[in-house]
Write a protein that holds these residues in place. Structure first.
Motif, PDB file in Angstrom:
ATOM      1  N   ALA A  93       0.843  -1.192   0.000  1.00 35.31           N
ATOM      2  CA  ALA A  93       0.000   0.000   0.000  1.00 35.31           C
ATOM      3  C   ALA A  93       0.880   1.244   0.000  1.00 35.31           C
ATOM      4  CB  ALA A  93      -0.909   0.003   1.221  1.00 35.31           C
ATOM      5  N   ALA A  94       0.352   2.314  -0.530  1.00 34.52           N
ATOM      6  CA  ALA A  94       1.056   3.595  -0.553  1.00 34.52           C
ATOM      7  C   ALA A  94       0.032   4.691  -0.282  1.00 34.52           C
ATOM      8  CB  ALA A  94       1.735   3.806  -1.895  1.00 34.52           C
ATOM      9  N   MET A  95       0.520   5.886   0.021  1.00 33.73           N
ATOM     10  CA  MET A  95      -0.378   6.997   0.290  1.00 33.73           C
ATOM     11  C   MET A  95       0.072   8.211  -0.507  1.00 33.73           C
ATOM     12  SD  MET A  95      -1.482   8.892   3.824  1.00 33.73           S
ATOM     13  CE  MET A  95      -2.141   7.421   4.547  1.00 33.73           C
ATOM     14  N   CYS A  96      -0.865   8.838  -1.174  1.00 36.48           N
ATOM     15  CA  CYS A  96      -0.606  10.081  -1.891  1.00 36.48           C
ATOM     16  C   CYS A  96      -0.382  11.187  -0.866  1.00 36.48           C
ATOM     17  CB  CYS A  96      -1.801  10.401  -2.779  1.00 36.48           C
ATOM     18  SG  CYS A  96      -1.752  12.043  -3.533  1.00 36.48           S
ATOM     19  N   SER A  97       0.636  11.994  -1.087  1.00 40.56           N
ATOM     20  CA  SER A  97       0.922  13.069  -0.139  1.00 40.56           C
ATOM     21  C   SER A  97      -0.031  14.253  -0.307  1.00 40.56           C
ATOM     22  CB  SER A  97       2.369  13.532  -0.281  1.00 40.56           C
ATOM     23  OG  SER A  97       2.581  14.090  -1.552  1.00 40.56           O
ATOM     24  N   HIS A 136      -3.933  12.109   0.650  1.00 39.71           N
ATOM     25  CA  HIS A 136      -3.796  11.197   1.795  1.00 39.71           C
ATOM     26  C   HIS A 136      -4.693   9.970   1.660  1.00 39.71           C
ATOM     27  CE1 HIS A 136      -1.740  14.037   4.901  1.00 39.71           C
ATOM     28  NE2 HIS A 136      -1.074  13.942   3.780  1.00 39.71           N
ATOM     29  N   SER A 137      -4.879   9.522   0.425  1.00 31.99           N
ATOM     30  CA  SER A 137      -5.676   8.320   0.181  1.00 31.99           C
ATOM     31  C   SER A 137      -4.757   7.120   0.077  1.00 31.99           C
ATOM     32  CB  SER A 137      -6.469   8.458  -1.116  1.00 31.99           C
ATOM     33  OG  SER A 137      -7.396   9.501  -1.022  1.00 31.99           O
ATOM     34  N   PRO A 138      -4.960   6.113   0.930  1.00 30.20           N
ATOM     35  CA  PRO A 138      -4.171   4.890   0.794  1.00 30.20           C
ATOM     36  C   PRO A 138      -4.691   4.102  -0.410  1.00 30.20           C
ATOM     37  CG  PRO A 138      -5.705   4.697   2.616  1.00 30.20           C
ATOM     38  CD  PRO A 138      -5.858   6.077   2.059  1.00 30.20           C
ATOM     39  N   GLN A 139      -3.765   3.552  -1.169  1.00 29.88           N
ATOM     40  CA  GLN A 139      -4.129   2.812  -2.369  1.00 29.88           C
ATOM     41  C   GLN A 139      -2.990   1.892  -2.770  1.00 29.88           C
ATOM     42  OE1 GLN A 139      -4.620   5.728  -5.600  1.00 29.88           O
ATOM     43  NE2 GLN A 139      -3.790   7.189  -4.157  1.00 29.88           N
ATOM     44  N   CYS A 169      -0.864  10.771  -6.539  1.00 29.56           N
ATOM     45  CA  CYS A 169      -1.648   9.849  -7.356  1.00 29.56           C
ATOM     46  C   CYS A 169      -1.152   9.902  -8.800  1.00 29.56           C
ATOM     47  CB  CYS A 169      -3.130  10.222  -7.324  1.00 29.56           C
ATOM     48  SG  CYS A 169      -3.928   9.946  -5.736  1.00 29.56           S
TER      49      CYS A 169
END
Length: 160
Positions: A78-82, A85-88, A116
């Protein structure tokens, strides 16, 4: 977000080269749902690693050119957009860098952030089911997203 015209967009970039401005693809502005955006972000269909972000700062549009890293994060994590802040999945988040404005950027000074991959953060914060994402939550997430985009854009805009 306040609507943008093509002239607004073309004149907004603080870190674009003359060649980048000449080749700048404009997204379909007549199709935009401006009320459902905190910023305008799009990828260049002719230059796969290039993207563009335009947001309103102090009643004027400010645009930055960003470039995605060649590789991606490892699949299966998993990663998060800075920004949003959505984990995806990690394959949907990419490291983007932006040359700083002015001489600093021309000398190769850049900053980066994990964002993203499609630059569609405004849509992503609105995708949860309505009972989990009421209007007040969307407004709060939208304001936080916009502040993070502004912070990144202002950092890129610094010439010293």
């Amino acid at each position: 977000m306040k609507p943008l015209t093509e002239a607004d967009i073309r004149s907004s970039f603080v870190n674009a080269t003359p060649d980048e401005l000449e080749q700048l693809p404009i997204p379909g502005l007549h199709e935009m749902l401006w009320d459902e955006r905190e910023f305008l972000g799009w990828r260049d269909p002719q230059a796969a690693r290039r993207g563009y972000i335009v947001s309103w700062i102090d009643d004027r549009p400010v645009g930055i050119v960003v470039r995605s890293a060649g590789g991606s994060l490892r699949p299966g994590i998993a990663a998060m957009c800075s920004f949003c802040h959505s984990p995806q999945p990690a394959t949907q988040v990419r490291l983007f860098s932006a040359a700083r404005a002015g001489e600093s950027g021309r000398n190769g000074n850049t900053i980066g952030s994990y964002i993203c991959e499609d630059l569609g953060c405004s849509m992503l914060i609105r995708t949860a089911p309505p009972h989990l994402n009421p209007p007040a939550t969307i407004a709060m997430r939208g304001e936080a997203l916009l502040q993070r985009v502004r912070n990144f854009t202002e950092d890129v805009s610094k010439t010293a």
